[in-house]
Design a protein around this motif. Sequence first.
Motif: not given
Length: 314
Positions: A121-126, A129-136, A140-146
Amino acid sequence: MNTNNGSATADFILLGFSNQPQVEHIISGVVFIFCIVTLVGNTTIILVSNLDSQLHTPMYFFLSNLSFLDLCYATSIIPQMLVNLWGPTKSITYGGCVLQFFFALDFGATECLLLAVMAYDRYAAVCQPLYYTIVMHPQLCQKMVLTAWLGGLGSALILCSLTLKLPRCGHREVDNFICEMPALLKLACVYSKVIEVIVYALGVIFLLVPLSLILISYAIITQAVMRIKSTARWHKVLNTCGSHLTVVTLFYGTIIYMYMKPQNSTSEDEGKFLTLFYTIVTPTLNPLIYTLRNKDVKNAVKRILYVRKCSAKS
C-alpha cells in the motif's frame, strides 16, 4: 519408550518465572499496564479510522485491521497470563492451552502477511500517487486482508494439529508464560523431522517471503523519495513509512529470531522474555508508533473530540 500421552487432555502447568516470585510480581504489573495501553490504543485507532471520513483510505483500512488483530492477540493471551501470574496455581486447561496456542499462531501469521500488504500500500501511494485510488480500490483491499486472515488460519491449523499429535509421555509443565510452539515442542518425547521441515517451510512462506517483499517495496520507495522535491510531502512520506518500518522491525525481528533458530539454541529465560516482547510489548507499541508519528490520526482525534464537545454543549 512408552510414547503414549496417557492423560492427553490433562491440564498443563505454565511455569513462567515461578521459581522467581519477585520477578513475576514485577512482570505482572508491567503486563497489566501494557494490557490497558493495548486495549485503549488499538480501540482508539479502530474508532477514529471508522468515525473520521478523512481516514477512509486504504492505509487506515489496513491500520484498523492491524489494530483489531493486536486486540485479538492480546485478549487471547493476556487474561490467562495475568490469572497465572497473580494466582497461586499456574495451570491452564487442555482446551485453554489448545485455543491459546492456535490463536497465537493464527494472529501471528496473519500479522506477517498484513504487514506485507501494508508495505505494498505504501509503495502504491508513494510510487504511483496518480493511480493510487485506482490501484488500491476497496475490493482489492478487502481481498488482500481476507487472504492474510485465511493464510494465518491455514498455517495455524497445520502447525497446531501436528504439534498436539506429538507424544508427550505425560509431560505437562510448559516452561513459559503461554502455550506457544517452541515450549510445547520441548514437551514432546520424540523428535519429529516432519514438523521441523514444515515449521521451516511455513517460516519461509510467512516470514522470509513477506519480509523480502517489504524490503523490496521500501527499496523502490527510497528511490522515489530521493526524487521528491516537496519538503512537506517528503516529510509526510517519511512519517507514514517510518511508522510502518518501525513496526516491521520490532515484529519480524523478534519472530524470526524466535522461530527460525534451532529450538535448542535459545536459553529458557531468553525465550520467555522474547515471548513477553512479541505478545505484550509489540501490540502495545503499534498504536503508539502510528499515532505519535502520524499527524492525520492526531488531527482526526481532535476533530472527533471537538464534534463531541460541541454536541454535548448543544
